[in-house]
Design a protein around this motif. Structure first.
Motif, mmCIF file in Angstrom:
data_model
loop_
_atom_site.group_PDB
_atom_site.id
_atom_site.type_symbol
_atom_site.label_atom_id
_atom_site.label_comp_id
_atom_site.label_asym_id
_atom_site.label_seq_id
_atom_site.Cartn_x
_atom_site.Cartn_y
_atom_site.Cartn_z
ATOM 1 N N UNK A 103 8.317 -30.172 15.204
ATOM 2 C CA UNK A 103 9.382 -29.467 14.474
ATOM 3 C C UNK A 103 8.928 -28.078 14.021
ATOM 4 N N UNK A 104 8.017 -27.465 14.813
ATOM 5 C CA UNK A 104 7.541 -26.105 14.560
ATOM 6 C C UNK A 104 6.857 -25.953 13.200
ATOM 7 N N UNK A 105 6.379 -27.057 12.638
ATOM 8 C CA UNK A 105 5.614 -26.976 11.399
ATOM 9 C C UNK A 105 4.248 -26.374 11.694
ATOM 10 N N UNK A 106 3.780 -25.525 10.808
ATOM 11 C CA UNK A 106 2.557 -24.767 11.056
ATOM 12 C C UNK A 106 1.573 -24.962 9.918
ATOM 13 N N UNK A 107 0.337 -25.267 10.277
ATOM 14 C CA UNK A 107 -0.732 -25.422 9.309
ATOM 15 C C UNK A 107 -1.726 -24.292 9.496
#
Length: 361
Positions: A339-343
């Motif tokens: 879901x295009x989550x970025x860390x």
């Protein structure tokens, strides 16, 4: 003539935090890429206190490690072995602890004083309350891993390790003399002296950041939250004592990164989390210390031999090679999840040059 490469048995990390969820997926491959085995800390938001929870966490770690294999040859891939630990609590089930150790689910048990560090709100308030656990652990040969700090507000944060040793660890060792104890991530000359002065049942792990940094690093040109960890960095004389211990060839001291990742927004805030993410370049960082101390020939013992010896495990057959190759550590490490989550994580030595690099096939 300078050494251009070093080959050693593949190291193990005897103290690492892999977290869970997205962070686990982002960071676990770095540990699996360099190390054959790792003692995985149980202080998740919901701590690991049962055999079932440990098995499930082990499976999640393996799934995360299969996604990337950074530095391993094809025959080495997917052979990383997480070694699980159980989180000691005052009401922990003794049969669960014994069963987990006998069935080789748990390699060791971790002792956190109450509220001493990240996710230690379930830790031990009264050490005497877990005597029933320590007694059985001594009998079955199960190692005790200790976060050695007091949380007493009247004790200066820079003295917490020494006070813990004086108040608690000495008496634990006297009451349970055959209990194998690892004093984790030691930070002081006092801890070095304690370990050196005891028998073979006591050992210690040492992190790369405590070998490279003293407490001034946290305040260089401002507040440096990326260098905030627990136990905190100490005075220069303590750093030098740790470097001497790590490079001494004494088998009571061995590698444990205490790599403890937190996402950027959790570090750079008004109440930043404690922990340094060193896994991506841990081996290179340690190698630089041993070279600077003129002890490269002793690096394999610290990294690959003394830990298995203490835990009664075989040494690794695979080998890695480090090349003398100057390279710059990136300022940030990014990981894109579902879901295009970025860390975003900041590694130890961010923006600095290291002199050694693991050779990739």
């Amino acid at each position: 003539m300078s050494t251009l490469s070093v080959t050693l048995r593949q190291p193990d990390d005897w103290h690492v935090h892999l977290r869970d969820g997205m962070v686990l997926s982002a960071v676990a491959p770095f540990t699996a890429g360099a190390f054959a085995r790792a003692i995985v800390m149980p202080n998740l938001t919901k701590p690991i206190t049962t055999v079932k929870a440990a098995i499930n966490y082990h499976q999640r770690i393996n799934m995360a490690c299969k996604k990337i294999s950074l530095n391993k040859s094809s025959e080495q891939k997917n052979q990383f072995q997480p070694l699980m630990t159980i989180y000691l609590m005052e009401d922990l089930s003794l049969p669960e602890l014994v069963r987990g150790y006998n069935e080789k689910i748990f390699t060791a048990a971790k002792f956190y004083p109450l509220n001493v560090t990240t996710n230690s709100m379930f830790g031990v308030q009264s050490i005497t309350a877990i005597n029933y656990l320590l007694e059985r652990m001594e009998a079955i040969g199960m190692p005790l891993l200790v976060h050695g700090e007091v949380i007493d507000p009247e004790v200066d944060i820079f003295d917490r390790e020494k006070v813990f040793i004086d108040r608690h660890l000495i008496s634990i060792h006297k009451r349970f003399p055959m209990l194998k104890i690892v004093l984790e991530h030691i930070t002081t000359a006092d801890a070095v002296h304690f370990v050196e002065s005891t028998g073979s049942q006591i050992a210690a792990t040492i992190t790369p950041h405590h070998l490279h940094l003293n407490r001034n690093a946290m305040f260089h040109e401002g507040i440096r939250s990326d260098f905030y960890c627990l136990p905190v960095l100490k005075r220069e004389r303590h750093r030098l004592a740790l470097r001497h211990a790590a490079t001494s060839g004494n088998p009571k001291f061995f590698l444990g990164t205490d790599s403890a990742p937190h996402v950027r927004q959790s570090k750079e805030t008004s109440c930043g989390c404690a922990g340094i993410f060193n896994a991506p370049y841990a081996i290179e960082s340690y190698a630089q210390v041993f070279e600077e101390e003129g002890k490269l020939e002793l690096f394999e013992g610290f990294a690959s031999l003394y830990g298995p010896q203490f835990y009664g495990l075989p040494v690794n057959e695979n080998r890695i090679t480090l090349e003398k190759r100057r390279h710059k550590v990136p300022m940030h490490i990014h990981w894109n999840g579902i879901n295009n989550e970025r860390i975003t994580l900041v590694p130890l030595h961010a923006g600095e040059n290291l002199q050694w690099k693991i050779k990739q096939d």
